[in-house]
Each structure stands twice: as C-alpha cells, then as structure tokens.
Design a protein around this motif. Structure first.
Motif, PDB file in Angstrom:
ATOM      1  N   GLY A 188       0.790  -1.218   0.000  1.00 52.62           N
ATOM      2  CA  GLY A 188       0.000   0.000   0.000  1.00 52.62           C
ATOM      3  C   GLY A 188       0.825   1.272   0.000  1.00 52.62           C
ATOM      4  O   GLY A 188       0.276   2.366  -0.069  1.00 52.62           O
ATOM      5  N   SER A 207       2.990   3.605  -2.037  1.00 50.39           N
ATOM      6  CA  SER A 207       3.139   3.772  -3.489  1.00 50.39           C
ATOM      7  C   SER A 207       4.595   3.770  -3.924  1.00 50.39           C
ATOM      8  O   SER A 207       4.945   3.179  -4.952  1.00 50.39           O
ATOM      9  CB  SER A 207       2.463   5.069  -3.935  1.00 50.39           C
ATOM     10  N   SER A 262      -9.667  -6.003  -1.548  1.00 48.90           N
ATOM     11  CA  SER A 262     -10.256  -4.722  -1.153  1.00 48.90           C
ATOM     12  C   SER A 262      -9.926  -3.692  -2.236  1.00 48.90           C
ATOM     13  O   SER A 262      -9.155  -3.966  -3.161  1.00 48.90           O
ATOM     14  CB  SER A 262      -9.663  -4.269   0.186  1.00 48.90           C
ATOM     15  N   ARG A 263     -10.480  -2.507  -2.127  1.00 46.12           N
ATOM     16  CA  ARG A 263     -10.217  -1.482  -3.136  1.00 46.12           C
ATOM     17  C   ARG A 263      -8.729  -1.132  -3.193  1.00 46.12           C
ATOM     18  O   ARG A 263      -8.166  -0.964  -4.279  1.00 46.12           O
ATOM     19  CB  ARG A 263     -11.040  -0.223  -2.848  1.00 46.12           C
ATOM     20  N   ASP A 264      -8.089  -1.008  -2.040  1.00 43.14           N
ATOM     21  CA  ASP A 264      -6.661  -0.684  -2.024  1.00 43.14           C
ATOM     22  C   ASP A 264      -5.830  -1.828  -2.605  1.00 43.14           C
ATOM     23  O   ASP A 264      -4.893  -1.597  -3.375  1.00 43.14           O
ATOM     24  CB  ASP A 264      -6.198  -0.377  -0.597  1.00 43.14           C
ATOM     25  N   GLU A 265      -6.164  -3.069  -2.223  1.00 38.80           N
ATOM     26  CA  GLU A 265      -5.448  -4.229  -2.763  1.00 38.80           C
ATOM     27  C   GLU A 265      -5.674  -4.351  -4.262  1.00 38.80           C
ATOM     28  O   GLU A 265      -4.747  -4.651  -5.024  1.00 38.80           O
ATOM     29  CB  GLU A 265      -5.912  -5.493  -2.050  1.00 38.80           C
ATOM     30  N   ARG A 296      -6.237  -1.952  -6.342  1.00 37.08           N
ATOM     31  CA  ARG A 296      -5.455  -0.908  -7.015  1.00 37.08           C
ATOM     32  C   ARG A 296      -3.992  -1.336  -7.154  1.00 37.08           C
ATOM     33  O   ARG A 296      -3.369  -1.126  -8.197  1.00 37.08           O
ATOM     34  CB  ARG A 296      -5.569   0.397  -6.226  1.00 37.08           C
ATOM     35  N   GLU A 297      -3.452  -1.949  -6.121  1.00 37.27           N
ATOM     36  CA  GLU A 297      -2.048  -2.354  -6.178  1.00 37.27           C
ATOM     37  C   GLU A 297      -1.846  -3.540  -7.125  1.00 37.27           C
ATOM     38  O   GLU A 297      -0.861  -3.587  -7.868  1.00 37.27           O
ATOM     39  CB  GLU A 297      -1.552  -2.702  -4.772  1.00 37.27           C
TER      40      GLU A 297
END
Length: 442
Positions: A146, A148, A176-179, A181-182
C-alpha cells in the motif's frame, strides 16, 4: 534495546527491510522508541538480535532525528504483519501472521519467510508464540504494502505476473479497493496480461474498473482483448462513453466489435469470436502448417481447426489441426478436410449451439451468414462460460493431487548458523515519519 553495558535505551517498534527485486529483502535498520520519539538505528549499529526480542547495540550513540521512510523501504510490522499478501504458489490472498529473519554467514540479515497461520495468542513482535508453524519461503509471496513508492520498486519483478489471467481475476474478486489498485498496478506493466485479466473478470467488476479510467486507457485495454469480450465490455460502459471509446479503437478491432454488438449476446453471433484461420482448398498441408505458425496473434483455441473457403469467403470445409500435423505435407487441404462441415447461423440460440458441439464432439463451431460466408467461430470454452451456472463461476476448485510437490521459488543459500528470529503481528500500524530521511550523522 540495550547498550553495550546492558542498560535499556528504548523499545523496538519495527524492523526495516529494503526490497531487492527478485532477491530476499535485506534488513537495513530498526525503528526504536526512545523517550516518546521514533528513531532510526542502522543495522550496522546492531551487535545482536535474538528470538527473545533483545536488541543489543554496539554503541549507545543514537541519531535523535525522527525516523522517515525512504523509497523502497518496507516496515515489517506496519506493512507486512497482519496485512494480506498474494500466495503466488496457491494463487490466493493470505494474511501474514509472522515473519522470519535469517542471518547469513556474512552477518547480513534477510527477510526469509512468512507464516500465514493464525497463532493462538498475539504477544508482539519477537514475542514467544503458543503454537509454532513452519514459515514458507518469502519468494512464494507478493506483498500488498500500500506504500506507493515501495510498490514502484517492486513492479519490475512482481511475482504476480507468474499467475494465469483467471487466477489474477480471482484475486481481484477477493481484494479490497486498495489491494485491487495495487494488483492492477502490477498487472498494467504487461498490457497483454492486463487485457487477458479483464477478459476473465466478472462483468460488474470489469465495468467498474474500466469506467474509472479515461477513454484512452479503456480503448488501450479493449484493443488487446478478443473482439467478443471487447464488445461485451463496451456494452457495459456508461452510454455516453461508448461511441468515444469505439472511435479510439484501431480500425480492425472497431469493425469486429461493431459487428458483434449487432447480435444477441446469447446467440451464436454473440458467442462467436472473429479470429479464425481460413485458407484456399488447394493450399498444401505444409503451407497450412506454416500459416498456423504465423498466426500467433489469433486465439489459440480457435486454431485447433483450420477452415477452407472460396474467394468470396464462403465456407467449404474444415480440418482439425492434428489431422494437418499427421498428414503428408504435399497433400492439399481439399484432400484432408471434411466437406459440408457442421455450422450454424448467427441467430442460433445457445442451447442448439451446445447440443451440436456435444453431438459432433466439436471443439470449434463455425458461424456463417445466409450466403455461407464464414463470419466467426465459437470455441468450446465460450459455450462452457455461457452455460455454467452463475453461482458456480467462483467456486473454489480442489487442487490437483500432486499440488504438494510444487517446488517453492528460491532458497537461502547462506543459511543462518544461529537460527532465525520471528515475530507475530500484535498491534495495528507502526512507526510513521516524514517521507524523507537524511543520512544519519556519524
């Protein structure tokens, strides 16, 4: 944390490792709490680090400037322990409950392993555990940190790109949304893989992810997708964006997509792909083999059969690829192909398509218009995807019986003589400081 005389100086808050691409992360220092402040202690200043949680320093001198993370640094408690990672070996998301540090013969400490089993009690980093589990090799996992700037360092060697597109799609469904995205940030480094992943995503998820991008970015993904999947994706876009995205597609892909959008999705025309290999009937077997080798941009499933057609594109016959490979190279396709092949019109419904492919043991089924012109080909995987019940699509399939034999990637060649040190995730978060840290003064 104690000085050379054994006097307490502070308390360990976190362990810092530096990412090194495909190699094991190396410990570069510690974050320690001293008098209410979070300070950096370089690993060169550490005389001993043991499994009981004792950190002995070679000197009592400390740099009193606040700790701040540098690019490429990972904090084991803040970023890894208690967080989810990708288990590349098993293609699933797991949570890191423990980590293992191994000391090499040269004194260098490496992050060597991860334990994903939940302990019975959580005592804090480097604390004893009530139940021991074997840690698995760090190289089997891809961390989702998470941070960047750390993610940018990892992307060139991201292990996630070893996975199949369908496996990555499954990860995204569970992320999840953060996961999410990555994961997508890593996948975007390979545009062809990214397109394959979008083909495997459930429609709602793919639509949401695409709609979050610019028109140019959407077109770049759709240009690499199979035309039938691209047509479905455009149908799922917001109404006001469809025409703009279509106009941004390459001419060839745009023509295929517009053709497919004219058919009912549940009909043969909506199921078919427009990638196929059709050759004149007087083509020799050896020339057909060469044509198959050159057709490396076509869907492999559609190349299990080769079709013959006249100058106007009307379907004349078909031959399985295996028959071509087993035939005399000098024979013509007309001599080895089957005339009057099983075929359907674009309005044929899904049930009839499935029945024909079952009755005639077909891997592909050609779709023709009223004049017999070959429009496209339906592959068996298209039919399976359309007929599989919705509640079965993300069912977890049992692993193969020999899965336990799969070798884990890498291995520590310089093993630790003094054993390893592990720690469990006990507290959420960790030490945070300014984004940049100056070099510590001597």
């Amino acid at each position: 944390m104690v000085d050379p005389g054994g006097r307490s100086l502070g308390r360990l808050s976190d362990v810092i490792v530096r990412l090194r691409g495909a190699d094991y992360p190396v410990v570069t220092g510690l974050v320690v709490g001293v008098g209410g402040r979070e300070l950096f202690v370089p690993v060169e200043q550490v005389a001993a680090l043991d499994a009981e949680g004792l950190v002995a320093l070679e000197t009592a001198r400390l740099d009193l400037r606040p700790f701040g993370r540098r690019e490429g640094e990972v904090l084991l408690r803040a970023d890894v322990l208690g967080h989810r990672l990708i288990d590349v070996g098993e293609a699933r998301l797991v949570r890191a409950q423990d980590v293992e540090l191994a000391e090499r013969d040269d004194g260098q400490w490496l992050l060597s392993g991860v334990d994903t089993h939940r302990p019975h009690r959580l005592l804090g980093i480097f604390g004893d555990r009530s139940t021991e589990h074997a840690c698995r090799d760090w190289k089997v996992f891809e961390p989702l940190i998470g941070h960047s700037r750390s993610a940018l360092v990892r992307r060139p060697t991201a292990r996630i790109r070893r996975l199949r597109p369908a496996e990555i799609a499954d990860l995204l469904e569970d992320a999840s949304r953060d996961e999410e995205r990555e994961i997508l940030g890593d996948v975007r480094q390979d545009p062809e893989l990214e397109a394959d992943v979008f083909e495997e995503l459930e429609e709602d998820r793919a639509s949401r992810l695409l709609n979050a991008r610019t028109d140019e970015e959407i077109a770049a993904v759709l240009a690499r997708m199979r035309a039938d999947d691209a047509a479905d994706a455009i149908d799922d876009l917001r109404q006001g964006r469809r025409r703009t995205v279509l106009d941004l597609l390459p001419a060839g892909q745009r023509a295929k997509v517009l053709t497919l959008m004219g058919f009912n999705p549940a009909s043969a025309g909506g199921l078919m792909g427009m990638d196929f290999l059709a050759l004149p009937p007087d083509t020799t077997v050896s020339e057909a083999e060469a044509a198959v080798r050159r057709a490396n941009r076509l869907q492999p499933e559609a190349l299990t059969s080769v079709y013959t057609g006249d100058e106007d594109g009307r379907l004349l016959g078909w031959v399985r690829l295996v028959t071509i490979l087993q035939s005399d190279p000098g024979l013509r396709l007309a001599e080895v192909s089957e005339a009057d092949p099983v075929r359907v019109g674009p309005d044929t419904d899904l049930v009839d398509v499935a029945l024909l492919m079952t009755d005639y043991n077909l891997i592909t089924l050609p779709v023709v218009d009223d004049e017999g012109v070959l429009l496209g080909v339906i592959t068996v995987d298209d039919v399976l995807e359309a007929t599989l019940p919705e509640d079965w699509r993300r069912r977890e399939v049992a692993p193969p019986p020999d899965a336990h034999r799969t070798a884990e990637a890498g291995g520590i060649t310089d093993s630790a003589e003094a054993g390893s040190v592990t720690g469990t995730a006990a507290e959420a978060g960790g030490a945070r400081g300014p984004e940049a840290r100056e070099e510590p003064s001597p």
